[in-house]
Every structure is written in C-alpha cells, then in structure tokens.
Design an enzyme around this catalytic site. Structure first.
Site, mmCIF file in Angstrom:
data_model
loop_
_atom_site.group_PDB
_atom_site.id
_atom_site.type_symbol
_atom_site.label_atom_id
_atom_site.label_comp_id
_atom_site.label_asym_id
_atom_site.label_seq_id
_atom_site.Cartn_x
_atom_site.Cartn_y
_atom_site.Cartn_z
ATOM 1 N N HIS A 162 40.798 36.081 46.228
ATOM 2 C CA HIS A 162 41.022 35.024 44.824
ATOM 3 C C HIS A 162 41.523 34.248 43.733
ATOM 4 O O HIS A 162 42.634 35.022 43.286
ATOM 5 C CB HIS A 162 39.398 35.698 44.052
ATOM 6 C CG HIS A 162 38.513 34.984 43.658
ATOM 7 N ND1 HIS A 162 38.655 34.583 42.347
ATOM 8 C CD2 HIS A 162 37.450 34.601 44.214
ATOM 9 C CE1 HIS A 162 37.750 33.368 41.503
ATOM 10 N NE2 HIS A 162 36.847 33.746 43.200
ATOM 11 N N ASP A 168 32.518 36.683 49.923
ATOM 12 C CA ASP A 168 32.179 35.699 51.202
ATOM 13 C C ASP A 168 32.987 36.672 52.492
ATOM 14 O O ASP A 168 32.611 36.700 53.603
ATOM 15 C CB ASP A 168 32.994 34.611 51.692
ATOM 16 C CG ASP A 168 33.084 33.536 50.620
ATOM 17 O OD1 ASP A 168 31.641 33.029 50.064
ATOM 18 O OD2 ASP A 168 33.503 32.509 49.974
HETATM 19 N N1 CMC Z 1 45.498 36.285 53.244
HETATM 20 C C1 CMC Z 1 47.419 36.699 53.270
HETATM 21 N N2 CMC Z 1 48.096 35.959 52.442
HETATM 22 C C2 CMC Z 1 47.233 35.412 50.811
HETATM 23 C C3 CMC Z 1 45.811 35.753 50.882
HETATM 24 C C4 CMC Z 1 44.445 35.734 52.127
HETATM 25 N N3 CMC Z 1 43.604 35.901 51.999
HETATM 26 N N4 CMC Z 1 45.510 34.861 49.697
HETATM 27 C C5 CMC Z 1 46.604 34.541 49.515
HETATM 28 N N5 CMC Z 1 47.475 35.079 49.918
HETATM 29 C C6 CMC Z 1 48.714 35.459 49.164
HETATM 30 C C7 CMC Z 1 49.906 33.989 49.295
HETATM 31 O O1 CMC Z 1 50.448 33.182 50.497
HETATM 32 C C8 CMC Z 1 50.558 33.869 48.139
HETATM 33 O O2 CMC Z 1 52.025 34.431 48.618
HETATM 34 P P1 CMC Z 1 52.865 34.065 48.272
HETATM 35 O O3 CMC Z 1 53.193 34.783 46.474
HETATM 36 O O4 CMC Z 1 54.279 34.964 48.762
HETATM 37 O O5 CMC Z 1 53.710 32.450 48.685
HETATM 38 C C9 CMC Z 1 49.576 34.291 47.551
HETATM 39 O O6 CMC Z 1 48.699 35.085 48.303
HETATM 40 C C10 CMC Z 1 49.499 34.206 45.831
HETATM 41 O O7 CMC Z 1 47.852 33.081 46.881
HETATM 42 P P2 CMC Z 1 47.842 32.075 46.635
HETATM 43 O O8 CMC Z 1 46.869 30.465 47.736
HETATM 44 O O9 CMC Z 1 48.562 31.353 45.408
HETATM 45 O O10 CMC Z 1 46.938 31.845 45.577
HETATM 46 P P3 CMC Z 1 45.205 31.436 45.028
HETATM 47 O O11 CMC Z 1 45.011 31.544 43.746
HETATM 48 O O12 CMC Z 1 45.984 29.403 44.671
HETATM 49 O O13 CMC Z 1 44.783 30.777 46.106
HETATM 50 C C11 CMC Z 1 42.052 31.557 47.693
HETATM 51 C C12 CMC Z 1 43.120 31.652 46.578
HETATM 52 C C13 CMC Z 1 41.274 31.826 47.341
HETATM 53 C C14 CMC Z 1 42.266 30.189 48.403
HETATM 54 C C15 CMC Z 1 43.392 32.377 48.078
HETATM 55 O O14 CMC Z 1 43.326 33.660 48.410
HETATM 56 C C16 CMC Z 1 42.650 32.101 50.058
HETATM 57 O O15 CMC Z 1 43.148 31.303 51.065
HETATM 58 N N6 CMC Z 1 42.159 33.036 50.599
HETATM 59 C C17 CMC Z 1 40.722 33.307 52.024
HETATM 60 C C18 CMC Z 1 40.133 32.051 51.598
HETATM 61 C C19 CMC Z 1 39.025 32.703 51.056
HETATM 62 O O16 CMC Z 1 38.876 34.126 51.572
HETATM 63 N N7 CMC Z 1 38.320 31.810 50.320
HETATM 64 C C20 CMC Z 1 36.941 32.836 49.437
HETATM 65 C C21 CMC Z 1 37.646 32.420 47.657
HETATM 66 S S1 CMC Z 1 35.732 33.130 46.867
HETATM 67 C C22 CMC Z 1 34.840 32.015 47.105
HETATM 68 C C23 CMC Z 1 34.546 30.934 46.359
HETATM 69 O O17 CMC Z 1 34.797 31.009 44.938
HETATM 70 O O18 CMC Z 1 34.855 30.313 46.886
#
Ligand code: CMC
Length: 435
Positions: A312, A370
């Site tokens: 998240h 989720d």
């Molecule tokens: N699986 C594997 N690696 C992950 C995941 C995941 N679900 N989420 C984040 N990472 C890694 C990502 O690759 C990155 O690694 P590095 O620093 O080595 O590049 C690190 O963790 C930080 O991730 P980020 O993408 O920079 O983080 P963000 O804040 O931009 O993204 C997120 C947050 C929710 C989009 C992401 O965690 C994700 O894609 N999760 C899966 C989708 C999901 O479950 N979304 C629902 C969110 S909760 C409901 C809502 O509020 O809508």
C-alpha cells in the site's frame, strides 16, 4: 492553516546561486508537518517535482486520518475498528458528511432521506439497455452515474448548499440501485426495485439477488458482513479516486460528473480493481504448492507480476481494514457452510508465507483491504466483475464528503499542477513536402 500563528520555517537554498528562501511549516492536529510551497514559484521561479505525489499534501482536510506506519485509520477521530464493530454504514455516512455522530433524531431524518432517494428515474432503465449485455459493470456504472447529471438538474448547482446536500443523498441512495441493476443487466435478469422496509445493505442484497419469481430472505449475517465491507471502504483520504473527484470538482463540474470521474479512477488494478485481481490471482495460483513459484515471480524485477492484495502506498504495516475483514471472512464462510473453501485456505497460506518472506518484510508489504474482501464477496455469490462496483458504491460517501469539503474551502482554487518539461525546445515547422 492550523498552525499559522507559530511561524516555524524551513530554509531552501539554491546551491548554484547561493539564494535562499524561508518556507512556512504547518502542523496539523496530528500526522507529519507540511512545508508550504504555494508561493515557491512566484518567489523562486522553480516548481517542486513530485510525480505520484508521494511527498505532496494537496489539501487541508478534517475527514479521515491515516497513520500508515502504525496501521491506524480514523474517520473524524473515530477508529475504523470501533466503527466496524459498533456502528453501521449509514451512521458512518452521516459522520463523514457532518463531522459528528448523529443524534437519534438526526439519524432517523438522514435514514429516511436516503431511503426515499433510492429509486432511479424510470427513463434511466432505457439507458442501461444501450449497453452490450457483456459490458463490465464498472463500465455501466461510470456511464450511468455520469448520466445522473442529465436526469437530476435540480441538484447540480454547486453553489447552493441545499442542492449539494440533495446531490450527496441521491448519490449515496442510488448507488446500490445502479450497482444491482448493472449486475442484473449482465446476467439477463429483471431489475428488482428498492424496498423501503429494508436497511441499506439488506436492500442492496435484495436488489442484487432476489428474482420476482420467488421470495428472497436476506441473511442477517450476510447483511452485516456487507454493511461492514461498506464501512471499511467508505473513505481513505486523498487516494487516487478521491483526488480525481477533487480535481474534477475544482473546475466547478457538477457532483454526478465528478463521482463518475472517481469511479473511472477506482477501476484500475492498482486501486479498486485489486480485489478482482486478488481473486483472479488466487485462481491462477490454484494450489498451495505453487505459492513459492508465484512469490518468486512477484520478487523478480523483470516480471510485471505483483502479489495482488499486498502493499500500500500509505500503510507500511498491516492494513487495519484487512484485520477486520479477515475475521468477517471466517464469519461469512461459516454462515454459508463453506469454511473449507480451498480459496480461503490458499489465501491464508499465501498470507502466512508472504508475511515471513524477507522481500515482503523488508519492503513492508502487508495484506491490504482487497486481500480479504474478494474472498468474502465471492462466497456471498458476487461475480468478480462486481467487486470493484461494490468498492465504488461504498466509497461514494467518501467522495461526496471530500468533494463538499473542497467546495466549502475558502482557499479552494482549480487544481493545476505544472511539469518538468523534457521535450523539444522551439524548432521551425517543416512543410509536408519537405519531410
Ligand atoms: N508484490 C510485489 N512487490 C511489490 C508489491 C506487490 N504487491 N507492491 C509493492 N512491491 C514492491 C515494488 O516492486 C517496489 O520495489 P522496489 O522498491 O524494489 O522497486 C516496492 O515494493 C515499493 O512499491 P511501489 O510500487 O513503489 O509502491 P507504491 O506505493 O507506488 O504502490 C501499490 C502501492 C498498492 C500500487 C502496490 O503495492 C501494488 O501494486 N500492490 C498490488 C495491488 C493492490 O493490492 N492494490 C490495492 C491497494 S489497497 C486498496 C486501495 O486503496 O485502492
């Protein structure tokens, strides 16, 4: 601004020229302090650069507070766990909209208003029929909610507080009707009209699952679980869809159009579409034995696969909403006699393994809301394509509360970020025959 009187500042120095500027620091009632950069461009000729807005506060708000490190979520100062346990969705709606818990009389008036706004203009039925039968219900919802502005002209004047309130109530009241109709349309069943003797969650379940041919009894356990899912999704401060609603509304667009914009933003798999993606992922994994293979893929930088329902932007701890839903998942599956659901089993195992895995521990990737909502919704009989629709239904109150707060904010201006331009600088036009 909360702490304008204290005047603490931060100094920004341009090391190339030696110029420096004092920037005011503001303090909220809780949470991180913010540096006020509103006059930065006028005074320095520079913008801040923050794609994805990870370090940007876009507004002042009194509605929802999240402490992502501690795993805390509060609406108007009340913890989400307490609201999920002791309140109900309509009371939470009132709280989000008005800032205080309602008195019994205020609650009755609010409930009556919502109950008596649940029907859709009958002409909107034809609007549904314009969609292909196999349309995704989110596509229908985006279209139909946007179309409300063509049907309810008497609540689109955003300068009139009464019209704003009517629009809020209409949106909260009609969303379950629209969601249920989107579902009925996709399965080819007749629309079921709202019933005023049922509460908000019961009415929605009835409109979704009843058919005119026989009586449908709404299970109190399932209605309670539905209501709890609605509470847990009601608001989440300045997430992508809420910011979309605020940005759309900042230009003066009508509330129905703004909420339709929010629905579009919610649809993506990184946001509200994740609950649908979790279920698809669990089905793809299929068996506990395959978890290590999928975990390996999630950790591989060259593989776009991510563990859906994990991670998240704000929570770097267990999502408090996921904790409540974890318990709800057991209650619902027990009521339905499906405790041995292999999907739940698989989800539990995946959660356990991921929580112990170094990659997920180091990056603070915990299960989010989720992760469990999909399992509950599937057990209740919703097809995966409806999951995000339910999120939109519940989030509508957050969107309208945030939209109203923005409209009533005397500092409100149109949202207009700037950019770091990396394109060509001026070059002469080349006539077609010379290219
Ligand atoms: N699986 C594997 N690696 C992950 C995941 C995941 N679900 N989420 C984040 N990472 C890694 C990502 O690759 C990155 O690694 P590095 O620093 O080595 O590049 C690190 O963790 C930080 O991730 P980020 O993408 O920079 O983080 P963000 O804040 O931009 O993204 C997120 C947050 C929710 C989009 C992401 O965690 C994700 O894609 N999760 C899966 C989708 C999901 O479950 N979304 C629902 C969110 S909760 C409901 C809502 O509020 O809508």
């Amino acid at each position: 601004m909360a702490a304008e009187g204290k005047n603490p500042t931060a100094t920004l120095t341009d090391n190339t020229t030696g110029d420096s500027w004092e920037l005011p620091i503001f303090e909220g009632t809780t949470g991180p302090r913010v540096i006020d950069v509103r006059k930065l461009y006028a005074e320095t000729g520079m913008f801040t650069f923050d794609p994805g807005f990870t370090s940007t506060g876009s507004c002042e708000s009194k509605i929802t507070y999240i402490d992502g490190d501690a795993g805390v979520l509060m609406h108007r100062g009340y913890k989400i766990e307490e609201l999920a346990e002791q309140s109900n969705f309509l009371e939470v709606c009132y709280l989000l909209l008005h800032g205080e818990l309602p008195s019994p009389k205020q609650m009755k008036t609010f409930e009556t208003s919502i109950t008596y706004h649940t029907m859709l203009h009958e002409q909107m039925m034809y609007f549904f029929r314009g969609f292909r039968r196999d349309s995704h219900p989110m596509a229908i919802m985006c279209g139909v909610v946007g179309a409300l502005s063509a049907f309810y002209h008497d609540s689109t004047d955003i300068r009139d507080p009464h019209q704003r309130m009517v629009a809020q109530h209409r949106l909260i009241a009609k969303m379950p009707t629209i969601a249920a109709m989107a579902y009925k349309y996709s399965v080819g069943q007749p629309f079921v009209y709202p019933r005023n003797d049922l509460n908000y969650a019961e009415n929605f379940l009835h409109m979704t699952f009843a058919v005119p041919a026989e009586e449908y009894r709404v299970s109190p356990t399932l209605a309670r679980a539905m209501d709890r899912i609605f509470i847990l999704h009601a608001d989440h401060e300045q997430n992508a869809s809420t910011s979309t609603v605020r940005i759309a509304g900042s230009s003066g667009a009508n509330p129905f159009a703004c909420i339709a914009a929010g629905i579009a933003s919610l649809w993506g798999p990184a946001h509200g579409g994740a609950n649908e993606a979790v279920l698809n992922m669990l089905m793809e994994i299929g068996h506990k034995d395959k978890i290590p293979e999928f975990l390996k893929r999630a950790k591989d930088k060259d593989d776009p696969f991510r563990l859906m329902g994990f991670g998240h932007r704000v929570y770097k701890n267990y999502d408090p909403r996921a904790k409540v839903l974890r318990q709800s998942a057991y209650d619902v599956l027990e009521e339905l006699g499906a405790q041995d659901d292999p999907l739940l089993d698989l989800a539990m195992e995946l959660e356990k393994i991921a929580l112990e895995d170094d990659y997920f521990v180091e990056k603070k990737l915990f299960p989010n809301v989720d992760f469990y909502s999909g399992i509950i919704l599937k057990a209740m009989g919703f097809p995966t394509s409806m999951f995000t629709v339910l999120f939109a239904l519940a989030r509508t109150v957050g969107w309208v509360a945030q939209w109203t707060e923005m409209i009533e904010d005397p500092h409100q201006r149109i949202s207009r970020p700037r950019q770091l331009y990396q394109g060509y600088t001026g070059r002469p036009y080349v006539p077609m025959k010379e290219r």
